[in-house]
Design a protein around this motif. Sequence first.
Motif, short mmCIF file in Angstrom:
data_model
loop_
_atom_site.label_atom_id
_atom_site.label_comp_id
_atom_site.label_asym_id
_atom_site.label_seq_id
_atom_site.Cartn_x
_atom_site.Cartn_y
_atom_site.Cartn_z
N VAL A 327 20.78 62.92 15.20
CA VAL A 327 19.82 62.34 14.27
C VAL A 327 18.44 62.95 14.46
O VAL A 327 17.89 62.96 15.57
CB VAL A 327 19.71 60.80 14.50
N ASP A 328 17.88 63.43 13.36
CA ASP A 328 16.53 63.99 13.37
C ASP A 328 15.53 62.83 13.28
O ASP A 328 15.45 62.15 12.25
CB ASP A 328 16.39 64.92 12.16
N VAL A 329 14.81 62.60 14.39
CA VAL A 329 13.83 61.50 14.40
C VAL A 329 12.41 62.06 14.47
O VAL A 329 11.48 61.36 14.83
CB VAL A 329 14.09 60.53 15.58
N SER A 330 12.25 63.34 14.11
CA SER A 330 10.95 63.98 14.28
C SER A 330 9.88 63.36 13.37
O SER A 330 8.69 63.49 13.66
CB SER A 330 11.05 65.50 14.05
N ALA A 331 10.30 62.64 12.32
CA ALA A 331 9.30 61.96 11.48
C ALA A 331 8.68 60.79 12.24
O ALA A 331 7.60 60.31 11.88
CB ALA A 331 9.95 61.47 10.19
N TYR A 332 9.36 60.33 13.29
CA TYR A 332 8.81 59.24 14.12
C TYR A 332 8.03 59.82 15.30
O TYR A 332 6.95 59.36 15.63
CB TYR A 332 9.93 58.33 14.64
N THR A 333 8.66 60.81 15.98
CA THR A 333 7.99 61.45 17.12
C THR A 333 8.69 62.77 17.42
O THR A 333 9.89 62.91 17.19
CB THR A 333 8.03 60.57 18.39
N THR A 334 7.92 63.71 17.98
CA THR A 334 8.57 64.94 18.43
C THR A 334 8.80 64.88 19.93
O THR A 334 9.52 65.71 20.48
CB THR A 334 7.73 66.18 18.09
N ASP A 335 8.21 63.87 20.59
CA ASP A 335 8.40 63.74 22.04
C ASP A 335 9.64 62.88 22.28
O ASP A 335 9.56 61.70 22.62
CB ASP A 335 7.15 63.13 22.69
N THR A 336 10.80 63.47 22.08
CA THR A 336 12.04 62.68 22.15
C THR A 336 12.40 62.30 23.59
O THR A 336 13.10 61.32 23.81
CB THR A 336 13.21 63.40 21.45
N LYS A 337 11.93 63.08 24.56
CA LYS A 337 12.18 62.67 25.96
C LYS A 337 11.50 61.32 26.21
O LYS A 337 12.08 60.41 26.81
CB LYS A 337 11.62 63.70 26.95
N ALA A 338 10.24 61.21 25.73
CA ALA A 338 9.51 59.95 25.92
C ALA A 338 10.17 58.82 25.12
O ALA A 338 10.25 57.68 25.58
CB ALA A 338 8.05 60.12 25.49
N LEU A 339 10.69 59.17 23.94
CA LEU A 339 11.36 58.14 23.11
C LEU A 339 12.63 57.65 23.81
O LEU A 339 12.91 56.44 23.85
CB LEU A 339 11.71 58.73 21.74
N GLU A 340 13.40 58.59 24.38
CA GLU A 340 14.61 58.20 25.13
C GLU A 340 14.25 57.19 26.22
O GLU A 340 14.90 56.15 26.38
CB GLU A 340 15.25 59.46 25.76
N LYS A 341 13.17 57.50 26.95
CA LYS A 341 12.75 56.63 28.06
C LYS A 341 12.29 55.26 27.55
O LYS A 341 12.65 54.23 28.11
CB LYS A 341 11.64 57.34 28.85
N LYS A 342 11.53 55.29 26.46
CA LYS A 342 11.01 54.03 25.91
C LYS A 342 12.16 53.14 25.42
O LYS A 342 12.19 51.93 25.71
CB LYS A 342 10.07 54.38 24.73
N ILE A 343 13.12 53.75 24.73
CA ILE A 343 14.25 52.96 24.22
C ILE A 343 15.08 52.41 25.39
O ILE A 343 15.53 51.27 25.37
CB ILE A 343 15.12 53.81 23.26
N LEU A 344 15.23 53.25 26.42
CA LEU A 344 15.99 52.79 27.58
C LEU A 344 15.25 51.67 28.32
O LEU A 344 15.82 50.61 28.62
CB LEU A 344 16.25 53.99 28.52
N ASP A 345 13.95 51.89 28.56
CA ASP A 345 13.18 50.90 29.33
C ASP A 345 13.00 49.59 28.57
O ASP A 345 13.11 48.52 29.13
CB ASP A 345 11.78 51.45 29.68
N GLU A 346 12.73 49.70 27.27
CA GLU A 346 12.34 48.48 26.54
C GLU A 346 13.51 47.82 25.80
O GLU A 346 13.48 46.62 25.57
CB GLU A 346 11.19 48.79 25.58
N CYS A 347 14.52 48.62 25.41
CA CYS A 347 15.63 48.02 24.64
C CYS A 347 16.92 47.96 25.47
O CYS A 347 17.90 47.36 25.03
CB CYS A 347 15.94 48.85 23.40
N HIS A 348 16.92 48.66 26.59
CA HIS A 348 18.17 48.77 27.37
C HIS A 348 19.29 49.37 26.51
O HIS A 348 20.42 48.90 26.53
CB HIS A 348 18.56 47.43 28.00
N VAL A 349 18.91 50.37 25.74
CA VAL A 349 19.88 51.17 24.98
C VAL A 349 19.68 52.61 25.44
O VAL A 349 18.54 53.08 25.51
CB VAL A 349 19.62 51.06 23.46
N TYR A 350 20.78 53.26 25.79
CA TYR A 350 20.65 54.62 26.31
C TYR A 350 21.15 55.63 25.26
O TYR A 350 22.35 55.79 25.05
CB TYR A 350 21.44 54.74 27.62
N LEU A 351 20.19 56.25 24.59
CA LEU A 351 20.48 57.33 23.62
C LEU A 351 19.94 58.61 24.25
O LEU A 351 18.93 58.57 24.95
CB LEU A 351 19.75 57.07 22.30
#
Length: 385
Positions: A327-351
Amino acid sequence: MSRYNFDEIVERRGSCSSKWESAPGGGKLPEDIIPMWVADMDFACAPPIVEAVHAAADQRIFGYSHFPDDYFTTVSDFQKRRHNFNVSTDEIIYTEGVVPALSFAVQALSEPDDAVIIQPPVYYPFFNVARAKGRTLLENRLINNNGYYSIDFDNLEELAADPRSKILLICSPHNPVGRVWKPEELIRMQEICQKNGLILLCDEIHNDLIRSGYQHHSVMELFPDADNVVCCTAPSKTFNIAGLGASHMFTHNKEFLEKIRAVVGYTSSNPLTSAASQAALSGKCDEWLDEMNAYQDMVFSRFYELVAEYFPKAVATKAEGTYLAWVDVSAYTTDTKALEKKILDECHVYLEAGDAFGGPGFLRVNLGCPVSYLEEAVRRVAALL
Ligand SMILES: Cc1ncc(COP(=O)(O)O)c(C=O)c1O
């Protein structure tokens, strides 16, 4: 009416599952994790596999073992039945995984100064396999046209003509972009290889995971007389037995067989693995596989609906094969490493961020799970974004 219940929740926490327990960088994942990263599935294996492992365990001694007499015939019959090609039992090399198999093939069939071409974004171990022991990595990036990926044949022609080039390493179906290459695309790649004296090394581990309306064609089926083709498959993704480590490499080239065998060395059978692998490929699990693919079609449809509803700026590639969404999420952010971490830390979902695959700005989502996991993951991530 389905014989198998792919909605079943199988508790994997406490089983040493990497997917459910291993946090990035070490440590444990949170208890309420929805893990949609490493490529195994959350579906119970087909009953014949579990029964075969039980029967092997009931023997109660796990000493050095050889392969069951008809093991390699079972492997070759599966290819004939499901993939329409002939391979004789002496043209099969057993290894304990496809990644090791690819490395063995690169080491056996090229010299340290040679170059290996790969086509990112691609399964990230390909980068290391191609760079192994001094080989040069050449990248022919796939072309992304609004979520539809294709091969840059002009650039491939140029790279293949580089005198250092020795191997074209392809992923078919292609993880992570989900393409099931068309025969004409595979034929053109093979023509370029043959014109330039390259080996076509093909990872077909996702060959049985095909979305409705598409058909996978093996390089062994398309090029039955070619002597430059090596193909790697496994029952691991197909039948969800990746932790047991069994894979099968094929080539009709006698010299390649000898060279690869010399690098692989002696392989013994793990009795539990052989039992599982043979049961998986025996035909007794074909119906499970077909139903699992039908279930996956439904999960993917639901995924596209949910992405459109909750993440309208994201572009989900239409998967033709694999159980992995890209999934291309670049319209939300290009820092996908940080997004992975944020989703993992805050949602407990690991993408997984696409960065390691050579696709920053993308997320890879493992959909090999009950649809309820997907719905819960989307509920959590939508609340965050
Ligand atoms: C394209 C591809 N090749 C190989 C593997 C891993 O193979 P193995 O575990 O047999 O080494 C994976 C796992 O995700 C994969 O996607």
